[in-house]
Scaffold this motif. Structure first.
Motif, PDB file in Angstrom:
ATOM      1  N   LEU A 291     -16.535  -3.749  51.129  1.00 14.23           N
ATOM      2  CA  LEU A 291     -17.407  -4.432  52.078  1.00 14.23           C
ATOM      3  C   LEU A 291     -17.247  -5.939  51.948  1.00 14.23           C
ATOM      4  CD1 LEU A 291     -19.717  -4.062  54.190  1.00 14.23           C
ATOM      5  CD2 LEU A 291     -21.319  -4.295  52.280  1.00 14.23           C
ATOM      6  N   ALA A 292     -17.096  -6.408  50.712  1.00 12.53           N
ATOM      7  CA  ALA A 292     -16.932  -7.844  50.472  1.00 12.53           C
ATOM      8  C   ALA A 292     -15.503  -8.309  50.728  1.00 12.53           C
ATOM      9  CB  ALA A 292     -17.335  -8.172  49.033  1.00 12.53           C
ATOM     10  N   THR A 293     -14.506  -7.647  50.130  1.00 13.56           N
ATOM     11  CA  THR A 293     -13.134  -8.141  50.218  1.00 13.56           C
ATOM     12  C   THR A 293     -12.541  -7.989  51.614  1.00 13.56           C
ATOM     13  OG1 THR A 293     -12.290  -6.009  49.431  1.00 13.56           O
ATOM     14  CG2 THR A 293     -12.671  -7.714  47.778  1.00 13.56           C
ATOM     15  N   GLU A 294     -12.899  -6.924  52.322  1.00 16.90           N
ATOM     16  CA  GLU A 294     -12.334  -6.724  53.659  1.00 16.90           C
ATOM     17  C   GLU A 294     -13.020  -7.583  54.717  1.00 16.90           C
ATOM     18  OE1 GLU A 294     -10.510  -2.222  53.127  1.00 16.90           O
ATOM     19  OE2 GLU A 294     -12.241  -2.509  54.434  1.00 16.90           O
ATOM     20  N   ASN A 295     -14.012  -8.344  54.308  1.00 17.47           N
ATOM     21  CA  ASN A 295     -14.631  -9.336  55.186  1.00 17.47           C
ATOM     22  C   ASN A 295     -14.351 -10.762  54.721  1.00 17.47           C
ATOM     23  OD1 ASN A 295     -16.493  -8.167  57.415  1.00 17.47           O
ATOM     24  ND2 ASN A 295     -16.967  -6.887  55.632  1.00 17.47           N
ATOM     25  N   ALA A 296     -13.535 -10.901  53.673  1.00 20.10           N
ATOM     26  CA  ALA A 296     -13.295 -12.226  53.087  1.00 20.10           C
ATOM     27  C   ALA A 296     -12.282 -13.014  53.905  1.00 20.10           C
ATOM     28  CB  ALA A 296     -12.786 -12.070  51.661  1.00 20.10           C
ATOM     29  N   PRO A 297     -12.485 -14.337  54.034  1.00 17.58           N
ATOM     30  CA  PRO A 297     -11.467 -15.177  54.674  1.00 17.58           C
ATOM     31  C   PRO A 297     -10.278 -15.365  53.744  1.00 17.58           C
ATOM     32  CG  PRO A 297     -13.265 -16.526  53.866  1.00 17.58           C
ATOM     33  CD  PRO A 297     -13.670 -15.093  53.635  1.00 17.58           C
ATOM     34  N   PRO A 298      -9.110 -15.684  54.267  1.00 14.29           N
ATOM     35  CA  PRO A 298      -7.929 -15.905  53.423  1.00 14.29           C
ATOM     36  C   PRO A 298      -8.189 -16.979  52.363  1.00 14.29           C
ATOM     37  CG  PRO A 298      -7.304 -15.764  55.728  1.00 14.29           C
ATOM     38  CD  PRO A 298      -8.795 -15.791  55.709  1.00 14.29           C
ATOM     39  N   GLY A 299      -7.687 -16.718  51.173  1.00 12.30           N
ATOM     40  CA  GLY A 299      -7.840 -17.673  50.083  1.00 12.30           C
ATOM     41  C   GLY A 299      -9.130 -17.548  49.310  1.00 12.30           C
ATOM     42  N   ARG A 300     -10.043 -16.674  49.752  1.00  9.27           N
ATOM     43  CA  ARG A 300     -11.330 -16.537  49.054  1.00  9.27           C
ATOM     44  C   ARG A 300     -11.638 -15.077  48.707  1.00  9.27           C
ATOM     45  NH1 ARG A 300     -15.813 -19.597  52.429  1.00  9.27           N
ATOM     46  NH2 ARG A 300     -16.984 -19.183  50.504  1.00  9.27           N
ATOM     47  N   ILE A 301     -10.593 -14.261  48.663  1.00 12.53           N
ATOM     48  CA  ILE A 301     -10.801 -12.839  48.415  1.00 12.53           C
ATOM     49  C   ILE A 301     -11.322 -12.601  47.003  1.00 12.53           C
ATOM     50  CG2 ILE A 301      -9.644 -10.594  48.292  1.00 12.53           C
ATOM     51  CD1 ILE A 301      -7.701 -11.667  50.399  1.00 12.53           C
ATOM     52  N   GLY A 302     -10.811 -13.332  46.025  1.00 13.64           N
ATOM     53  CA  GLY A 302     -11.285 -13.187  44.663  1.00 13.64           C
ATOM     54  C   GLY A 302     -12.755 -13.528  44.535  1.00 13.64           C
ATOM     55  N   ARG A 303     -13.172 -14.596  45.211  1.00 17.34           N
ATOM     56  CA  ARG A 303     -14.583 -14.979  45.148  1.00 17.34           C
ATOM     57  C   ARG A 303     -15.469 -13.944  45.824  1.00 17.34           C
ATOM     58  NH1 ARG A 303     -13.212 -21.092  46.799  1.00 17.34           N
ATOM     59  NH2 ARG A 303     -11.207 -20.034  47.116  1.00 17.34           N
ATOM     60  N   PHE A 304     -15.050 -13.441  46.978  1.00 15.22           N
ATOM     61  CA  PHE A 304     -15.837 -12.420  47.659  1.00 15.22           C
ATOM     62  C   PHE A 304     -15.864 -11.132  46.838  1.00 15.22           C
ATOM     63  CE2 PHE A 304     -16.952 -13.321  52.238  1.00 15.22           C
ATOM     64  CZ  PHE A 304     -16.878 -14.696  52.112  1.00 15.22           C
ATOM     65  N   GLY A 305     -14.714 -10.779  46.248  1.00 15.40           N
ATOM     66  CA  GLY A 305     -14.643  -9.556  45.456  1.00 15.40           C
ATOM     67  C   GLY A 305     -15.467  -9.622  44.179  1.00 15.40           C
ATOM     68  N   SER A 306     -15.759 -10.838  43.713  1.00 16.89           N
ATOM     69  CA  SER A 306     -16.558 -10.973  42.498  1.00 16.89           C
ATOM     70  C   SER A 306     -18.049 -10.769  42.752  1.00 16.89           C
ATOM     71  CB  SER A 306     -16.333 -12.354  41.868  1.00 16.89           C
ATOM     72  OG  SER A 306     -16.927 -13.381  42.654  1.00 16.89           O
ATOM     73  N   VAL A 307     -18.489 -10.906  43.997  1.00 18.03           N
ATOM     74  CA  VAL A 307     -19.926 -10.830  44.292  1.00 18.03           C
ATOM     75  C   VAL A 307     -20.533  -9.474  43.920  1.00 18.03           C
ATOM     76  CG1 VAL A 307     -21.636 -10.860  46.159  1.00 18.03           C
ATOM     77  CG2 VAL A 307     -19.907 -12.653  46.013  1.00 18.03           C
ATOM     78  N   PRO A 308     -19.896  -8.336  44.279  1.00 13.98           N
ATOM     79  CA  PRO A 308     -20.476  -7.058  43.837  1.00 13.98           C
ATOM     80  C   PRO A 308     -20.572  -6.947  42.318  1.00 13.98           C
ATOM     81  CG  PRO A 308     -18.796  -6.684  45.506  1.00 13.98           C
ATOM     82  CD  PRO A 308     -18.709  -8.120  45.122  1.00 13.98           C
ATOM     83  N   GLN A 309     -19.673  -7.626  41.603  1.00  9.90           N
ATOM     84  CA  GLN A 309     -19.703  -7.576  40.148  1.00  9.90           C
ATOM     85  C   GLN A 309     -20.892  -8.345  39.572  1.00  9.90           C
ATOM     86  OE1 GLN A 309     -17.822  -5.042  39.852  1.00  9.90           O
ATOM     87  NE2 GLN A 309     -16.507  -5.785  38.210  1.00  9.90           N
ATOM     88  N   VAL A 310     -21.402  -9.299  40.335  1.00  6.71           N
ATOM     89  CA  VAL A 310     -22.618  -9.991  39.900  1.00  6.71           C
ATOM     90  C   VAL A 310     -23.754  -8.978  39.748  1.00  6.71           C
ATOM     91  CG1 VAL A 310     -24.343 -11.733  40.526  1.00  6.71           C
ATOM     92  CG2 VAL A 310     -21.916 -12.167  40.953  1.00  6.71           C
ATOM     93  N   GLY A 311     -23.742  -7.965  40.639  1.00  3.50           N
ATOM     94  CA  GLY A 311     -24.763  -6.929  40.574  1.00  3.50           C
ATOM     95  C   GLY A 311     -24.751  -6.165  39.267  1.00  3.50           C
ATOM     96  N   LEU A 312     -23.586  -6.094  38.616  1.00  7.22           N
ATOM     97  CA  LEU A 312     -23.496  -5.426  37.316  1.00  7.22           C
ATOM     98  C   LEU A 312     -24.347  -6.167  36.287  1.00  7.22           C
ATOM     99  CD1 LEU A 312     -22.055  -3.147  35.738  1.00  7.22           C
ATOM    100  CD2 LEU A 312     -20.245  -4.782  35.230  1.00  7.22           C
ATOM    101  N   GLY A 313     -24.203  -7.500  36.244  1.00  8.54           N
ATOM    102  CA  GLY A 313     -24.993  -8.300  35.321  1.00  8.54           C
ATOM    103  C   GLY A 313     -26.472  -8.289  35.658  1.00  8.54           C
ATOM    104  N   LEU A 314     -26.783  -8.422  36.944  1.00  9.55           N
ATOM    105  CA  LEU A 314     -28.188  -8.438  37.350  1.00  9.55           C
ATOM    106  C   LEU A 314     -28.844  -7.081  37.099  1.00  9.55           C
ATOM    107  CD1 LEU A 314     -28.089 -10.442  40.707  1.00  9.55           C
ATOM    108  CD2 LEU A 314     -28.750 -11.244  38.424  1.00  9.55           C
ATOM    109  N   GLY A 315     -28.107  -5.993  37.364  1.00  2.28           N
ATOM    110  CA  GLY A 315     -28.652  -4.663  37.135  1.00  2.28           C
ATOM    111  C   GLY A 315     -28.946  -4.415  35.663  1.00  2.28           C
ATOM    112  N   LEU A 316     -28.010  -4.827  34.795  1.00  6.66           N
ATOM    113  CA  LEU A 316     -28.230  -4.677  33.357  1.00  6.66           C
ATOM    114  C   LEU A 316     -29.395  -5.546  32.902  1.00  6.66           C
ATOM    115  CD1 LEU A 316     -27.366  -3.594  30.575  1.00  6.66           C
ATOM    116  CD2 LEU A 316     -25.783  -5.541  30.422  1.00  6.66           C
ATOM    117  N   ALA A 317     -29.452  -6.788  33.404  1.00  9.19           N
ATOM    118  CA  ALA A 317     -30.542  -7.686  33.019  1.00  9.19           C
ATOM    119  C   ALA A 317     -31.893  -7.144  33.463  1.00  9.19           C
ATOM    120  CB  ALA A 317     -30.309  -9.070  33.622  1.00  9.19           C
ATOM    121  N   LEU A 318     -31.954  -6.597  34.658  1.00  9.37           N
ATOM    122  CA  LEU A 318     -33.206  -6.009  35.136  1.00  9.37           C
ATOM    123  C   LEU A 318     -33.637  -4.832  34.269  1.00  9.37           C
ATOM    124  CD1 LEU A 318     -32.913  -5.985  39.045  1.00  9.37           C
ATOM    125  CD2 LEU A 318     -34.668  -7.124  37.686  1.00  9.37           C
ATOM    126  N   GLY A 319     -32.668  -3.958  33.956  1.00  7.55           N
ATOM    127  CA  GLY A 319     -32.992  -2.777  33.170  1.00  7.55           C
ATOM    128  C   GLY A 319     -33.505  -3.125  31.780  1.00  7.55           C
TER     129      GLY A 319
END
Length: 433
Positions: A145-173
């Motif tokens: 959902l993130a990477t296939e909507n990313a503009p050229p040159g920013r795919i890594g940044r868009f792809g990292s956003v779902p991974q932020v949820g990993l940290g936030l989910g662990l922190a919440l738990g």
């Protein structure tokens, strides 16, 4: 390298923000639910569902049910990967969120073994399987959902956003467990307090669904559907192609270090520090929460680095850091010092693990062509999770028991795993242009 930059609808900045928010909120909810179980397996479930005369046996049984979720994840990856590659990314993301929320809330309402006997652990395992199926389909869809909507040159940044949820989910738990543990006595926490964290998942799921239902299908999937390029049976086509088979194998081995690192410092360390080293439960939970929040903050920075220096380079740097620091970190944790424990957990989760987490989503997505991408990257992440993630707490518990509690066995295991992952990344460079 498989292109992720081809023919995208430009989209407005507001639409992209909504897409990234949908990806982030969804993974945060899913990982909160999934790893809430991990925290409970360390602190509560051995007493309520797996009582044993030997504390180590009870803990290993609880971690065993934790591992069951990881066994279910590749099945979920195949099931929802097929739906995502055939019918669209969005549909899977709604279905997985509903399934995860329902299973987590039901765990919070489940009677203990003292009330309903052996049915209690049996139902717990069943609900854990549902959790595993749901998260098995969630991760790949959120990344695409993130990477296939990313503009050229920013795919890594868009792809990292779902991974932020990993940290936030662990922190919440861990944060919710620390808060509940501070607000009530141990008896009340074990009796009913922990259940509040599980049932509260329903609120997060409702928020996530409202956001996800506003998101359109990705431009990449719409292009495939319009051109008739959708795979008929994605899993079959995935294994039919030699390059995709190599991508699966190398991707799974490369991810071993990442999965082992997260489940060592975010899951196993909670049990080890509280039951073996006898540090304060709340101090350990707060340290893990701080490490997870730092991870969430640094992952987008790592995504930017991945765009600039390459996904494999950045991911490999994280693997090397994990391998070199594993043994010293376990020795520091074993010392019984609260200060060293905080430094280890915050450093390992917040910095070392962030280097791997911020780069891996885009790296694994680029291993596969668009018609089989959802299925392929889901199998890499979820298939390797069986041994790389789910079995790590069980393996480390057994190794430390054999070594008489000495840290060299656990640290040596993580170092060996990092070496295997590094060799896989280096091999990947030879054939992935």
């Amino acid at each position: 390298m498989t292109a992720l930059t081809q023919d995208r609808a430009p989209g407005s900045a507001a639409a992209r923000r909504t897409i990234l928010l949908a990806s982030l909120v969804g993974t945060t909810v899913e990982w909160y639910d999934f790893f809430l179980y991990a925290t409970a397996a360390s602190l509560v479930f051995p007493k309520l569902f797996f009582p044993a005369h030997d504390e180590v046996v009870g803990t290993m049984l609880a971690f065993g049910t934790f591992a069951v979720g990881f066994v279910a994840r590749p099945i979920g990856g195949l099931l929802f990967g097929h739906i995502g590659d055939r019918l669209g990314r969005k549909r899977t993301l709604v279905a997985t969120m509903v399934a995860m929320g329902a299973a987590t809330a039901l765990i919070g309402l489940l009677p203990s073994v003292a009330t309903i006997g052996v049915a209690a652990p049996a139902l717990l395992v069943l609900l854990r399987i549902v959790q595993g199926l749901a998260v098995g389909g969630e991760w790949g869809g959120a990344v695409l959902l993130a990477t296939e909507n990313a503009p050229p040159g920013r795919i890594g940044r868009f792809g990292s956003v779902p991974q932020v949820g990993l940290g936030l989910g662990l922190a919440l738990g861990t944060g919710v467990f620390a808060l509940l543990g501070s607000a009530m006595g141990q008896e009340a926490f074990v009796g009913y307090g922990w259940r509040i964290a599980f049932v509260a998942s329903l609120v997060l799921v409702a928020v996530g669904l409202v956001i996800r239902l506003r998101v359109l299908e990705t431009p990449e999937f719409r292009r495939l559907a319009a051109s008739g390029e959708l795979a008929k049976v994605p899993a079959v086509e995935l294994f039919r192609t030699a390059r995709h088979r190599r991508g699966l194998g190398l991707g799974m081995l490369a991810r071993w270090a990442e999965g082992a690192a997260f489940n060592t410092w975010g899951v196993f360390a909670i049990s080890y520090a509280t039951t073996t080293v006898h540090l304060s439960k709340n101090s350990v939970l707060i340290a893990v929460t701080c490490g997870a929040l730092l991870m969430a903050a640094l992952v987008p920075v790592v995504g930017w680095l991945a765009d600039r220096y390459g996904r494999r380079t950045v991911f490999g740097a994280g693997v090397v850091a994990s391998g070199l620091t594993a043994l010293p970190s376990f020795a520091a944790l074993h010392s019984g010092s609260t200060v060293l424990m905080v430094l280890v957990l915050v450093g390992q989760l917040g910095i070392g693990y962030a280097l791997m987490a911020g780069a891996e989503a885009t790296l694994f997505a680029e291993l596969f062509d668009a018609p089989v991408r959802y299925t392929g990257m889901s199998l890499v992440f979820q298939g390797s999770g069986v041994w790389a993630s789910g079995l790590t707490p069980v393996i480390l518990t057994g190794l430390l028991a054999l070594a008489g509690g000495q840290p060299w066995a656990a640290g040596g295991y993580l170092t060996a795993v990092a070496l295997i992952s590094l060799l896989s990344i280096l091999t990947m460079r030879r054939w992935l242009a």
